[in-house]
Design a protein around this motif. Sequence first.
Motif, short mmCIF file in Angstrom:
data_model
loop_
_atom_site.label_atom_id
_atom_site.label_comp_id
_atom_site.label_asym_id
_atom_site.label_seq_id
_atom_site.Cartn_x
_atom_site.Cartn_y
_atom_site.Cartn_z
N ILE A 142 0.83 -1.20 0.00
CA ILE A 142 0.00 0.00 0.00
C ILE A 142 0.87 1.26 0.00
O ILE A 142 0.61 2.20 -0.74
CB ILE A 142 -0.95 0.00 1.23
CG1 ILE A 142 -1.95 -1.18 1.11
CG2 ILE A 142 -1.71 1.32 1.34
CD1 ILE A 142 -2.78 -1.40 2.35
N LEU A 143 1.93 1.26 0.82
CA LEU A 143 2.77 2.45 0.94
C LEU A 143 4.04 2.38 0.09
O LEU A 143 4.77 3.35 -0.01
CB LEU A 143 3.15 2.67 2.42
CG LEU A 143 1.99 2.83 3.41
CD1 LEU A 143 2.50 2.90 4.84
CD2 LEU A 143 1.17 4.08 3.09
N GLY A 144 4.30 1.22 -0.54
CA GLY A 144 5.46 1.09 -1.43
C GLY A 144 6.79 1.11 -0.70
O GLY A 144 7.54 2.08 -0.81
N PHE A 145 7.09 0.04 0.05
CA PHE A 145 8.35 -0.01 0.80
C PHE A 145 9.47 -0.62 -0.03
O PHE A 145 9.26 -1.38 -0.96
CB PHE A 145 8.20 -0.86 2.07
CG PHE A 145 7.32 -0.22 3.13
CD1 PHE A 145 6.91 1.10 3.03
CD2 PHE A 145 6.93 -0.97 4.23
CE1 PHE A 145 6.10 1.67 4.01
CE2 PHE A 145 6.14 -0.41 5.21
CZ PHE A 145 5.71 0.91 5.10
N GLU A 146 10.73 -0.30 0.37
CA GLU A 146 11.90 -0.95 -0.21
C GLU A 146 11.89 -2.44 0.16
O GLU A 146 11.25 -2.84 1.13
CB GLU A 146 13.16 -0.28 0.36
CG GLU A 146 13.27 -0.43 1.88
CD GLU A 146 14.10 0.65 2.56
OE1 GLU A 146 13.54 1.73 2.83
OE2 GLU A 146 15.27 0.39 2.83
N LYS A 147 12.66 -3.25 -0.60
CA LYS A 147 12.59 -4.71 -0.49
C LYS A 147 12.87 -5.22 0.93
O LYS A 147 12.16 -6.07 1.45
CB LYS A 147 13.58 -5.34 -1.49
CG LYS A 147 13.44 -6.85 -1.65
CD LYS A 147 12.14 -7.21 -2.37
CE LYS A 147 11.94 -8.71 -2.41
NZ LYS A 147 10.53 -9.07 -2.71
N VAL A 148 13.91 -4.69 1.56
CA VAL A 148 14.32 -5.23 2.86
C VAL A 148 13.24 -4.96 3.92
O VAL A 148 12.91 -5.84 4.74
CB VAL A 148 15.70 -4.68 3.30
CG1 VAL A 148 15.71 -3.17 3.41
CG2 VAL A 148 16.13 -5.29 4.63
N ALA A 149 12.63 -3.76 3.87
CA ALA A 149 11.56 -3.44 4.82
C ALA A 149 10.32 -4.27 4.52
O ALA A 149 9.65 -4.77 5.43
CB ALA A 149 11.22 -1.95 4.75
N ALA A 150 10.02 -4.44 3.22
CA ALA A 150 8.85 -5.23 2.83
C ALA A 150 8.98 -6.66 3.32
O ALA A 150 8.06 -7.22 3.92
CB ALA A 150 8.68 -5.20 1.31
N ASN A 151 10.17 -7.26 3.09
CA ASN A 151 10.37 -8.64 3.54
C ASN A 151 10.22 -8.77 5.06
O ASN A 151 9.57 -9.69 5.54
CB ASN A 151 11.77 -9.13 3.14
CG ASN A 151 11.80 -9.62 1.71
OD1 ASN A 151 10.75 -9.87 1.11
ND2 ASN A 151 12.99 -9.76 1.15
#
Lengths: 186, 127
Positions: B20-29
């Motif tokens: 929804i907010l479009g996070f970078e890969k490391v934060a998303a994981n």
Amino acid sequence: MSEKEGIPPGWSYNPAAWGQRMPIVGLAMVGFGIATYMALFQLKVFDTVWEPFFGNDSRKILTSSVSELLPIPDAALGAIGYIADALTGVIGGTRRWRTMPWIVIMFGLAVGPLGFISILLVILQPVMFDAWCTLCLCSAAISVIMIGPAMDEFMASLQYMRRVKDAKVSLWKAFWGYKEVAGKVI
Amino acid sequence: MWAQILNALLGIWLMASPSILGFEKVAANNDHIVGPIIASFAIISWWESTRVVRLYNVLPAAWLLLAPWVLGYQSTTPIINDMLIGALVTGLSLVKGNITETYGGGWSAIWKSDSLHAREARKQPRV
């Protein structure tokens, strides 16, 4: 009084009453239906799989490398888990925490791993495949919701086994519900 | 119980927020892993007999407070998101809520001697 209603000593209600168990069995049957549907897709009985939110994602998840790790599709394993939950939930009367601890303890142990594997698969979906599968999420939610309500009966059976141990009666015989144990320990 | 419903919703928000907010890969994981864990522990603790499981959420919530710095998040939004949810889940997991039924002494009565269920059983006549 409590003997008649099957309420365990020190409890305010009977965790093995039908009103306590039927919702869990119902949830397990819904989970079984969802898992069977997904397994039939994985076995190529159905060409398409229902996915209202995430486009082609469900197909991606259900045909992924993880889903084919075992000789049978992972959803079929889930279906077996749900049917085990439903069976161990429905077998036995309202005093089964005492008359057949083996089935209550099996019930408690069957509910746990199913929930754990579901959570693991929910984590793997976005992390490994960057995709979500609606029905997989529903199945995982059901298996997690089932854990809490199944545990009270499990607790009552383990407390009963503790009283059996304190009374120096055979745990083995009590576990399998031998009639001779019934009169000795409440 | 309301506190654990909120924690379940916070866990589900953690699962959804990276997209929804479009996070970078490391934060998303990280959020995709910690979110389901928090939601599951919270849901299990909705019931009185397993209310103690709420405390298991202290660990993943504390990790959320550290994760942005340990994993080195680059943008601000996921840092605020993780820190905020970490703080909220920690606080809410400490809320026990009402326990209206009695459980023969609970889980600890399985390994402790002379607990409520044992005392009550002694009072009952043998069949």
